[in-house]
Enzyme design. Structure first.
Site, short mmCIF file in Angstrom:
data_model
loop_
_atom_site.label_atom_id
_atom_site.label_comp_id
_atom_site.label_asym_id
_atom_site.label_seq_id
_atom_site.Cartn_x
_atom_site.Cartn_y
_atom_site.Cartn_z
N THR A 184 -2.77 -8.35 -0.52
CA THR A 184 -3.20 -8.99 0.72
C THR A 184 -2.49 -10.33 0.94
OG1 THR A 184 -5.39 -7.99 0.47
CG2 THR A 184 -5.23 -9.93 1.92
N TYR A 202 0.29 -11.37 0.30
CA TYR A 202 1.72 -11.34 0.65
C TYR A 202 2.00 -10.62 1.96
CZ TYR A 202 2.09 -13.07 -4.03
OH TYR A 202 1.95 -13.85 -5.15
N ALA A 203 0.93 -10.14 2.63
CA ALA A 203 1.16 -9.37 3.87
C ALA A 203 1.81 -10.27 4.91
CB ALA A 203 -0.16 -8.81 4.38
N GLN A 204 2.79 -9.72 5.59
CA GLN A 204 3.57 -10.54 6.52
C GLN A 204 3.32 -10.17 7.96
OE1 GLN A 204 7.74 -10.25 5.53
NE2 GLN A 204 7.52 -11.35 3.62
N GLY A 255 1.32 -8.28 9.93
CA GLY A 255 0.05 -8.55 10.60
C GLY A 255 -0.92 -7.41 10.53
N GLU A 301 5.89 -3.24 15.58
CA GLU A 301 6.51 -2.72 14.36
C GLU A 301 6.79 -1.24 14.53
OE1 GLU A 301 4.59 -4.02 10.68
OE2 GLU A 301 3.72 -5.68 11.79
N HIS A 325 9.17 0.67 1.83
CA HIS A 325 9.45 -0.20 2.98
C HIS A 325 10.96 -0.24 3.16
CE1 HIS A 325 9.53 -3.49 5.77
NE2 HIS A 325 8.20 -3.45 5.85
N ARG A 353 8.35 4.35 9.55
CA ARG A 353 8.95 3.81 8.33
C ARG A 353 9.65 4.84 7.45
NH1 ARG A 353 4.79 -0.42 5.87
NH2 ARG A 353 5.36 -1.68 7.66
N HIS A 368 6.32 0.35 -1.62
CA HIS A 368 5.54 -0.65 -0.87
C HIS A 368 4.05 -0.35 -0.79
CE1 HIS A 368 4.80 -3.65 2.20
NE2 HIS A 368 4.37 -2.74 3.06
N GLU A 392 -6.55 -0.23 -0.24
CA GLU A 392 -5.39 0.61 -0.59
C GLU A 392 -5.71 1.62 -1.69
OE1 GLU A 392 -1.73 -1.60 -0.77
OE2 GLU A 392 -0.68 0.07 -1.74
N ARG A 452 1.82 5.95 6.44
CA ARG A 452 0.99 4.96 7.15
C ARG A 452 1.75 4.28 8.28
NH1 ARG A 452 0.37 -0.78 6.32
NH2 ARG A 452 1.91 -0.54 4.66
N SER A 462 -2.98 -1.07 7.44
CA SER A 462 -3.65 -1.14 6.15
C SER A 462 -4.69 -2.26 6.09
CB SER A 462 -2.60 -1.34 5.06
OG SER A 462 -3.23 -1.72 3.88
P1 FAD Z 1 -5.20 -6.02 -2.81
O1 FAD Z 1 -5.07 -7.03 -1.76
O2 FAD Z 1 -3.97 -5.63 -3.52
O3 FAD Z 1 -6.24 -6.57 -3.88
C1 FAD Z 1 -6.46 -5.89 -5.09
C2 FAD Z 1 -7.26 -6.79 -6.00
O4 FAD Z 1 -7.72 -6.07 -7.12
C3 FAD Z 1 -6.48 -7.96 -6.55
O5 FAD Z 1 -7.34 -9.10 -6.54
C4 FAD Z 1 -6.19 -7.54 -7.99
O6 FAD Z 1 -5.99 -8.61 -8.88
C5 FAD Z 1 -7.47 -6.82 -8.31
N1 FAD Z 1 -7.38 -5.83 -9.40
C6 FAD Z 1 -6.56 -4.77 -9.50
N2 FAD Z 1 -6.82 -4.09 -10.64
C7 FAD Z 1 -7.82 -4.74 -11.27
C8 FAD Z 1 -8.52 -4.55 -12.48
N3 FAD Z 1 -8.25 -3.53 -13.33
N4 FAD Z 1 -9.50 -5.42 -12.83
C9 FAD Z 1 -9.80 -6.47 -12.03
N5 FAD Z 1 -9.16 -6.71 -10.86
C10 FAD Z 1 -8.19 -5.86 -10.49
N6 FAD Z 1 -0.41 -4.25 5.40
C11 FAD Z 1 -0.67 -4.50 6.70
O7 FAD Z 1 -1.56 -3.90 7.30
N7 FAD Z 1 0.05 -5.45 7.36
C12 FAD Z 1 1.04 -6.16 6.77
O8 FAD Z 1 1.65 -7.02 7.38
C13 FAD Z 1 1.34 -5.88 5.41
N8 FAD Z 1 2.35 -6.54 4.78
C14 FAD Z 1 2.52 -6.35 3.43
C15 FAD Z 1 3.47 -7.09 2.75
C16 FAD Z 1 3.62 -6.97 1.38
C17 FAD Z 1 4.66 -7.79 0.66
C18 FAD Z 1 2.81 -6.06 0.68
C19 FAD Z 1 2.95 -5.90 -0.80
C20 FAD Z 1 1.87 -5.28 1.35
C21 FAD Z 1 1.72 -5.42 2.73
N9 FAD Z 1 0.78 -4.67 3.43
C22 FAD Z 1 0.55 -4.92 4.75
C23 FAD Z 1 -0.15 -3.79 2.71
C24 FAD Z 1 -1.48 -4.57 2.52
O9 FAD Z 1 -1.20 -5.92 2.25
C25 FAD Z 1 -2.30 -4.00 1.40
O10 FAD Z 1 -2.39 -2.62 1.52
C26 FAD Z 1 -3.71 -4.58 1.43
O11 FAD Z 1 -3.63 -5.98 1.40
C27 FAD Z 1 -4.52 -4.05 0.27
O12 FAD Z 1 -5.71 -4.77 0.20
P2 FAD Z 1 -6.73 -4.43 -0.96
O13 FAD Z 1 -7.85 -5.40 -0.83
O14 FAD Z 1 -7.02 -3.00 -0.95
O15 FAD Z 1 -5.91 -4.71 -2.31
C1 SIN Z 2 5.71 -5.57 7.27
O1 SIN Z 2 5.36 -6.67 7.65
O2 SIN Z 2 6.76 -5.02 7.57
C2 SIN Z 2 4.76 -4.81 6.42
C3 SIN Z 2 3.69 -4.30 7.27
C4 SIN Z 2 2.91 -3.22 6.60
O3 SIN Z 2 3.17 -2.86 5.46
O4 SIN Z 2 2.02 -2.70 7.27
#
Ligand code: FAD
Ligand code: SIN
Length: 538
Positions: free
Chosen positions: A47, A49-51, A53, A118, A246, A292, A352, A376, A387, A392
């Site tokens: 989360t 590092y999401a760029q 939006g 996008e 990605h 994508r 990604h 995720e 996706r 996401s």
């Molecule tokens: P995460 O945000 O990954 O959080 C997972 C958490 O679980 C973390 O705190 C981690 O430390 C913890 N954890 C994991 N395993 C364990 C364990 N065994 N024990 C304890 N804690 C644990 N999506 C979009 O919709 N828009 C965007 O612009 C976008 N840009 C992105 C850019 C980048 C660089 C990346 C990598 C992804 C991007 N995505 C984007 C995808 C999106 O960011 C993720 O899918 C989303 O943030 C996932 O959220 P989450 O809460 O499910 O998991």
């Molecule tokens: C991006 O900003 O290109 C990533 C967006 C995403 O993974 O949904």
């Protein structure tokens, strides 16, 4: 905030990204005892590092039907249309919640919200905070968690789920006959010990599994822990073959893959080949804004054809001010020696996003009573085989709201029972191998996935990957059962489990659909079906 872990909570949440934090806020508001455990620093998550939006219909020029259509089109026939509509419909309300929690989405000079575009979106509908949307959301959620006094424990690694079935096998008496969640074991890295926490409800919000690959946009936390834990208690994982690559990450020789958001192409920037020519029109009518999977495959093909190590994003020709719209990318490129205003950015695809995961219902429940999954780590049916960009963050925040309501109802109706959970027993024999062997195993695993389970696949390559991974899994598990646990050992154990599941899912899918492209089955099968796999050994 009190920092002593209690022996029992109403709800234990694993993970402090958008899914875990949003869920926690809503259940805590209802007065339940909620604790969040996270394996590293609290903000460390995908989360953060999401760029690009978060996608939602907020403009009069857009409507829900179009967002649904774009999502279904990107998902290549595998999305569940009813689920898509249900989830996307709640988008605007959840965006409003985020704004009320302090997320200041970027706006235009006239005060209207600024909407990015996008790949695969037919309309401008991506709300963003410049190019640091994820950090803005993570900061706002963490601030609200602190304000509400929700307990958050950093550096606690969830090892394994404790279920009624499992403890009955150890002779512990548990009321009733059915299976259900009872708690979870955590490795407390602050004190180097394992603790047992009881809870009638556990939420897995552990994010994705990009670290199974050599090159990824994901931070080091993304090791597939939730899917591995769920599969070890016998739950199936769904559609894991759909790892999204990605298309555009900054090429570097050291293996670091900094994301260059698709929103850059949304502002008119084109991908160009080694001769400086745009090439995407040949591959799809939407050219640079095609879904994508199409863009990543096109880049892969162009690179293979030309022998070049990258293609380029023609940023010097962007209309508008690149450093103002994309300040984080501009700075990060400069740090790595690329001035995006004056020179095209060299880019390559990287792993990604995991479109598959633990199958859940629309209230985040899984097949095991009391176990929920969100974000995720879960597979709701929204993303299908690929996706749609920026769906996401939206899915996580919408599903957290729905799941939290369901958990509150479950907690209100449940009959309280007490079970004494068995304590953790560490391997008491020193592991036979030297520790360094484990890091060799990890290098081999990531290289195998990158080389044999990448953007273009074949049965022969997948079979090679399967046999290498089985050897690795045997070696890693032998080490695991004999050694005292620590963070890196626990992560490698999960990575090899998930990598093996990805490969077996890919072998099961004898067609090319969305992100899964195989030379042996280049066409779509008539019927779109989900893939379900469980580990061979537990
Ligand atoms: P995460 O945000 O990954 O959080 C997972 C958490 O679980 C973390 O705190 C981690 O430390 C913890 N954890 C994991 N395993 C364990 C364990 N065994 N024990 C304890 N804690 C644990 N999506 C979009 O919709 N828009 C965007 O612009 C976008 N840009 C992105 C850019 C980048 C660089 C990346 C990598 C992804 C991007 N995505 C984007 C995808 C999106 O960011 C993720 O899918 C989303 O943030 C996932 O959220 P989450 O809460 O499910 O998991
Ligand atoms: C991006 O900003 O290109 C990533 C967006 C995403 O993974 O949904």
């Amino acid at each position: 905030m009190s920092k002593r872990v209690k022996a029992e909570y109403d709800l234990v949440i694993v993970g402090s990204g958008i899914a875990g934090l949003s869920f926690a806020l809503k259940v805590a508001e209802a007065g339940y005892r909620v604790a969040i455990f996270t394996k590293k620093d609290k903000a460390e998550s995908n989360t953060n590092y999401a760029q690009g939006g978060i996608a939602a219909v907020t403009s009069a020029k857009d409507d829900l039907d179009k967002h649904v259509e774009d999502t279904l089109e990107a998902g290549d026939g595998l999305c569940d249309p009813e689920i898509v509509r249900e989830i996307l419909r709640d988008g605007p309300a959840r965006i409003q919640d985020l704004a009320e929690m302090g997320v200041s989405f970027s706006s235009l000079n006239d005060g209207r919200i600024s909407l990015g575009k996008e790949g695969g979106h037919s309309k401008r509908r991506v709300l963003h905070v410049k190019d640091v949307t994820g950090k803005a959301i993570e900061d706002a959620l963490l601030a609200n968690i602190a304000k509400q006094g929700v307990t958050l424990f950093e550096h606690y690694f969830a090892i394994d789920l404790i279920t009624a079935k499992k403890v009955r096998k150890l002779g512990v008496k548990v009321e009733g006959n059915g299976d259900r969640i009872l708690g979870i074991y955590f490795f407390d890295a602050n004190r180097d010990r394992v603790i047992t926490v009881s809870a009638p409800v556990v939420l897995l919000a552990t994010g994705g599994a990009g670290q199974t690959y050599l090159y990824t946009t994901n931070p080091s936390i993304a090791t597939g822990d939730g899917v591995a834990m769920a599969s070890r208690i016998g739950l199936s994982a769904m559609n894991l073959e759909f790892m999204q690559f990605h298309p555009t990450t900054l090429h570097s020789n050291n293996g670091d893959r900094f994301l260059i958001t698709e929103a850059v192409r949304g502002e008119g920037v084109k991908l160009i080949d080694s001769r400086g020519k745009p090439f995407l029109k040949k591959y799809h009518p939407l050219a640079d804004l095609a879904p994508r999977d199409v863009v990543a495959r096109a880049i892969d093909r162009e690179m293979k054809k030309s022998g070049s190590a990258f293609v380029r994003l023609d940023t010097p020709n962007m209309k508008g001010d690149f450093p103002d719209r994309f300040p984080n990318i501009y700075e990060n490129c400069l740090k790595r020696g690329v001035d995006a205003v004056n020179q095209p950015i060299p880019v390559v695809p990287a792993a990604h996003y995991s479109c598959g995961g633990i199958p859940t219902e629309l209230d985040c429940s899984t097949k095991l009573k009391g176990l929920y999954a969100c974000g995720e780590v879960a597979c709701t049916g929204l993303h299908g085989a690929n996706r749609l960009a920026s769906n996401s963050l939206l899915e996580a925040v919408v599903m957290a709201h729905r799941g939290a309501e369901a958990v509150c109802a479950f907690l209100a109706s449940r009959k309280k029972t007490k079970v004494s959970l068995p304590q953790w027993v560490d391997g008491d024999v020193p592991a036979s191998d030297e520790r360094v062997v484990l890091s060799h195993n990890l290098d081999e695993l990531k290289r195998t996935m990158w080389d044999y389970v990448g953007i273009v696949r074949s049965t022969k390559r997948l079979e090679r990957a399967r046999s290498r991974l089985r050897n690795l899994e045997r070696e890693i598990n032998e080490y695991y059962w004999n050694a005292k646990v620590d963070l890196s050992l626990l992560e490698v154990r999960n990575l090899v489990c998930v990598a093996e599941l990805i490969v077996r899912s890919a072998l099961k899918r004898q067609e090319s659909r969305g992100l899964h492209y195989t030379l042996d089955y280049p066409d779509l099968a008539e019927e779109a079906v989900n893939t379900l796999v469980v580990p061979l050994r537990r």
